[in-house]
Design a protein around this motif. Structure first.
Motif, mmCIF file in Angstrom:
data_model
loop_
_atom_site.group_PDB
_atom_site.id
_atom_site.type_symbol
_atom_site.label_atom_id
_atom_site.label_comp_id
_atom_site.label_asym_id
_atom_site.label_seq_id
_atom_site.Cartn_x
_atom_site.Cartn_y
_atom_site.Cartn_z
ATOM 1 N N THR A 110 4.346 6.257 11.911
ATOM 2 C CA THR A 110 3.556 7.185 11.100
ATOM 3 C C THR A 110 4.009 7.198 9.643
ATOM 4 O OG1 THR A 110 2.820 8.569 12.930
ATOM 5 C CG2 THR A 110 2.980 9.614 10.770
ATOM 6 N N PRO A 111 5.307 7.347 9.349
ATOM 7 C CA PRO A 111 5.705 7.250 7.932
ATOM 8 C C PRO A 111 5.300 5.923 7.294
ATOM 9 C CG PRO A 111 7.483 8.194 9.221
ATOM 10 C CD PRO A 111 6.451 7.727 10.205
ATOM 11 N N ARG A 112 5.403 4.829 8.051
ATOM 12 C CA ARG A 112 4.989 3.540 7.505
ATOM 13 C C ARG A 112 3.493 3.521 7.197
ATOM 14 N NH1 ARG A 112 8.378 0.091 11.987
ATOM 15 N NH2 ARG A 112 10.373 0.018 10.882
ATOM 16 N N ALA A 113 2.717 4.149 8.074
ATOM 17 C CA ALA A 113 1.272 4.175 7.862
ATOM 18 C C ALA A 113 0.918 4.895 6.571
ATOM 19 C CB ALA A 113 0.579 4.838 9.047
ATOM 20 N N TYR A 114 1.543 6.047 6.346
ATOM 21 C CA TYR A 114 1.218 6.798 5.130
ATOM 22 C C TYR A 114 1.785 6.134 3.885
ATOM 23 C CZ TYR A 114 -1.136 10.190 7.902
ATOM 24 O OH TYR A 114 -2.045 10.777 8.741
ATOM 25 N N ASN A 115 2.878 5.401 4.020
ATOM 26 C CA ASN A 115 3.315 4.574 2.895
ATOM 27 C C ASN A 115 2.244 3.548 2.533
ATOM 28 O OD1 ASN A 115 5.723 5.909 2.690
ATOM 29 N ND2 ASN A 115 7.006 4.180 3.310
ATOM 30 N N GLY A 116 1.643 2.945 3.560
ATOM 31 C CA GLY A 116 0.587 1.971 3.305
ATOM 32 C C GLY A 116 -0.614 2.593 2.626
ATOM 33 N N ILE A 117 -0.997 3.789 3.066
ATOM 34 C CA ILE A 117 -2.145 4.470 2.452
ATOM 35 C C ILE A 117 -1.821 4.855 1.011
ATOM 36 C CG2 ILE A 117 -3.663 6.483 2.604
ATOM 37 C CD1 ILE A 117 -3.189 6.432 5.651
ATOM 38 N N ALA A 118 -0.596 5.350 0.789
ATOM 39 C CA ALA A 118 -0.189 5.719 -0.568
ATOM 40 C C ALA A 118 -0.160 4.504 -1.491
ATOM 41 C CB ALA A 118 1.182 6.383 -0.537
ATOM 42 N N ASN A 119 0.009 3.324 -0.928
ATOM 43 C CA ASN A 119 0.115 2.105 -1.721
ATOM 44 C C ASN A 119 -1.243 1.469 -2.032
ATOM 45 O OD1 ASN A 119 2.072 0.296 -2.978
ATOM 46 N ND2 ASN A 119 1.396 -1.236 -1.504
ATOM 47 N N LEU A 120 -2.343 2.088 -1.586
ATOM 48 C CA LEU A 120 -3.668 1.550 -1.896
ATOM 49 C C LEU A 120 -3.903 1.595 -3.403
ATOM 50 C CD1 LEU A 120 -5.894 3.170 0.893
ATOM 51 C CD2 LEU A 120 -5.261 0.755 0.671
ATOM 52 N N LYS A 121 -4.352 0.484 -3.952
ATOM 53 C CA LYS A 121 -4.593 0.394 -5.389
ATOM 54 C C LYS A 121 -6.006 0.860 -5.737
ATOM 55 C CE LYS A 121 -0.549 -1.459 -6.037
ATOM 56 N NZ LYS A 121 -0.051 -1.332 -4.655
ATOM 57 N N GLY A 122 -6.189 1.169 -6.986
ATOM 58 C CA GLY A 122 -7.527 1.456 -7.459
ATOM 59 C C GLY A 122 -8.405 0.222 -7.402
ATOM 60 N N MET A 123 -9.710 0.430 -7.477
ATOM 61 C CA MET A 123 -10.635 -0.698 -7.465
ATOM 62 C C MET A 123 -10.824 -1.233 -8.881
ATOM 63 S SD MET A 123 -13.372 0.433 -4.551
ATOM 64 C CE MET A 123 -13.881 -1.281 -4.346
ATOM 65 N N ALA A 124 -11.351 -2.455 -8.970
ATOM 66 C CA ALA A 124 -11.463 -3.118 -10.273
ATOM 67 C C ALA A 124 -12.282 -2.295 -11.254
ATOM 68 C CB ALA A 124 -12.072 -4.508 -10.094
ATOM 69 N N ASP A 125 -13.305 -1.584 -10.754
ATOM 70 C CA ASP A 125 -14.170 -0.829 -11.657
ATOM 71 C C ASP A 125 -13.812 0.643 -11.728
ATOM 72 O OD1 ASP A 125 -14.927 -0.509 -9.052
ATOM 73 O OD2 ASP A 125 -16.993 -1.196 -9.320
#
Length: 621
Positions: free
Chosen positions: A240-255
């Motif tokens: 679970t902590p790893r999952a939320y790290n992954g979600i927190a690491n989502l980048k913005g989109m190009a636009d």
């Protein structure tokens, strides 16, 4: 009646995770329970600019009838955290028209996707609650919808904080900001499911200015319970902590705007955010400072904010643990749908079109609730305070839950067992290296191995567990609320053993058909250990018996390390609240489909029955 959680003895050793470096995994995309992603936006999507909101015609990700703007504001804890909000206003109203606000605060509103990259070709507001926006006609009704990213997620800065003090400050800030806008009437209702239902409970606890109502579907009532049980790890304690790290690491989109993209990349410059989330969450002691700050049930004391909740009693994901304590501590108006379902929303259907909760009218009832508290509109329909589906698949209405007719404490048999099981099966060990977030992970499924093996119905040690039997009930009896077990493993002239204990409740028919309907684990270290089982609403039919199993871990729901020792229980008791189904007030609702799936997985046939040693009776009038 609620019996507060108490653990007499807890292991002093802490669980550790050895890491050569901080891994930043990419969370896998999950199928949303809201409207499915259209992914039809142009490669360069139209995004809002100051004074220039964006409509559906300009950007297909904007719901029809809405105008989208983006806003930024500080959190309420005095830090430098900047929170991002997507605001959806009714398109048919003047720009300054005042409306009530339905707000959701959580980790799943990133423009790229809810728990991973959802495959959009252009940016836009999250579709997570388009089911509510469209299904309840919020724009036509004149409601503004605000979606706020918690710190560390989406377009907000800061370190993710697992519903801790930082995120609680974010919820307070989001409510007060929404209430203070020139286009707001000052009245805000929180809405969510799963994680953003837990932030709804946070809002109800804090009661910030402007918050008038909370709707929380399938929340976690005490964050500790999602990773541990009384000192015992669950299989997702690292996932679970790893999952939320992954979600927190989502980048913005190009636009996306430069500001959004810069905020979304906060973790790149602050790797301590992800590292701390992997270590801070690993303390197995529920009384630690970290977990006390996240005990939402305890923090509910004195809350008067009107609250509408849902909870599946056989939920495999966000389980019914500490719901009764929360409701006992909450003193404001309450509404609830409680029943025998999985991790689903009030309007969610299966592939067959059948409602997963089995009851019609979710959006209509939610809007009567919001209209009453945010608009002051008296509903023309009177809804029951609580509607409950019991284990027979029948629905009843009550003024409160649980409605206890009798509380009793059953004296259980002494006995012993060998703590020789509990290492995760190969499939679970592999899954532990993956990701478990509250929204996409269904929780550990019922185990086929349990169904095939089944326990032996004996009252003496059988190597894994020993059993105490009630006398056959003379009338239908319902076990409601939160059973609580107390075990004395004090040494009597020798070692009593230390390790793990699994306590299970079984509903056994006269022909030996047995259904496991409640369970909980704990560490045992000698002396007395007392702990709550999951909250339940289970009816024992006439002639059936309640059987209590005390033994070692035989389920995939925990990642326990066996001690290999013989643990002797010198005395034990089980405190129960009982109700008579004869007093039920029927209400509309069909059998939820998950109940039959659960019964298929947790039903076995025992070789024999026993006469029983303790009675279970309740007045039938």
């Amino acid at each position: 009646m609620h019996r507060s959680r108490s653990i007499a003895m807890l292991a002093t050793a802490t669980l550790t995770c050895t890491m050569a470096a901080v891994a930043i995994p990419t969370a896998t995309a999950a199928t949303s329970t809201a409207a499915t992603s259209t992914a039809t936006a142009a490669p360069t999507a139209v995004i809002p600019a100051p004074g220039a909101p964006v409509s559906h015609d300009q950007n297909p990700r904007v719901p029809e009838g809405a105008l989208w703007t983006e806003e930024y504001f500080p959190s309420s804890d005095g830090s430098d955290v900047e929170l991002h909000a997507d605001v959806l206003r009714p398109a048919g109203l003047p720009a300054g028209a005042k409306t009530p606000v339905i707000l959701s605060v959580g980790p799943y509103f990133a423009h790229r996707g809810q728990t991973g990259d959802d495959g959009f070709t252009g940016t836009g507001p999250s579709e997570r609650f388009n089911d509510l926006i469209e299904g309840a006609n919020l724009m036509e009704r004149g409601y503004t919808v605000v979606l706020v990213d918690l710190r560390g997620f989406g377009g907000s800065t800061g370190c993710l904080d697992w519903v801790g003090p930082g995120e609680q400050a974010d919820v307070k800030a989001a409510v007060e900001w929404s209430a203070s806008q020139a286009w707001s009437t000052g009245k805000v209702g929180l809405y969510g499911k799963s994680y953003d239902a837990s932030t709804g409970l946070v809002g109800a606890n804090l009661a910030p200015k402007g918050l008038e109502a909370v709707v929380a579907q399938e929340p976690v009532w005490d964050m500790y319970n999602y990773l541990f049980s009384n000192g015992v790890r669950r299989p997702n304690y690292l996932g679970t902590p790893r999952a939320y790290n992954g979600i927190a690491n989502l980048k913005g989109m190009a636009d996306d705007s430069d500001r959004y993209k810069q905020n979304a990349a906060y973790e790149v410059a602050h790797p301590e955010c992800l590292a701390n989330n992997l270590t801070d969450t690993q303390n197995p002691d529920p009384d630690s400072t970290y977990w006390k700050a996240r005990n939402l049930a305890e923090q509910a004391k004195g809350s008067q904010v009107p609250l509408f909740v849902t909870q599946g009693f056989i939920e495999p994901n966000t389980k019914p643990e500490d719901i009764e304590q929360y409701l006992d501590n909450h003193t404001g108006p309450e509404r609830g749908w409680l029943g025998q379902w999985e991790h689903v929303r009030g309007t969610e259907t299966g592939a067959d079109g059948v409602l997963r909760m089995g009851r019609e009218g979710w959006f209509a009832e939610v809007m009567r609730f919001y209209d009453a508290h945010l608009l002051g509109v008296t509903p023309t329909v009177t809804d029951p305070a609580y509607v409950i589906e019991d284990s027979r698949g029948t629905w009843r209405a009550q003024d409160t839950w649980p409605a206890t007719r009798r509380s009793t404490t059953a004296r259980l048999q002494p006995g012993s067992y060998v703590d020789d099981a509990g290492r995760p099966a190969a499939g679970v060990a592999a899954a532990d290296a993956g990701t478990y977030d509250m929204e996409s992970a269904p929780g550990m499924p019922p185990g086929a191995s349990e169904r095939a093996r089944g326990p032996k119905p004996r009252t003496t040690d059988d190597g894994n567990a020993y059993y105490s039997w009630s006398k056959p009930v003379v009338n239908d009896v319902r076990v409601v609320g939160t059973p609580r077990v107390s075990l004395d493993t004090s040494s009597t002239g020798g070692t009593s053993g230390t390790g793990n204990v699994l306590v299970r409740l079984w509903d056994v028919a006269p022909d030996g058909t047995a259904v496991m309907f409640d369970e909980q684990m704990s560490l045992v270290r000698g002396g007395t250990v007392a702990f709550d089982l999951k909250s339940t609403d289970w009816t024992l039919r006439k002639g059936h018996q309640l059987v209590v199993g005390v033994g070692t871990n035989t389920t995939r729901s925990w990642s326990a390390t066996p001690s290999g020792q013989t643990i002797t229980v010198s005395s034990a008791s089980l405190a129960l609240d009982l109700q008579s189904p004869r007093t039920d007030v029927p209400t509309q609702g069909e059998r939820s489909p998950y109940l039959d799936s659960y019964l298929r997985s947790y039903t076995t046939t025992w070789e024999a029955t026993a006469p029983g040693t303790f009675p279970l009776t309740v007045a039938q009038g």
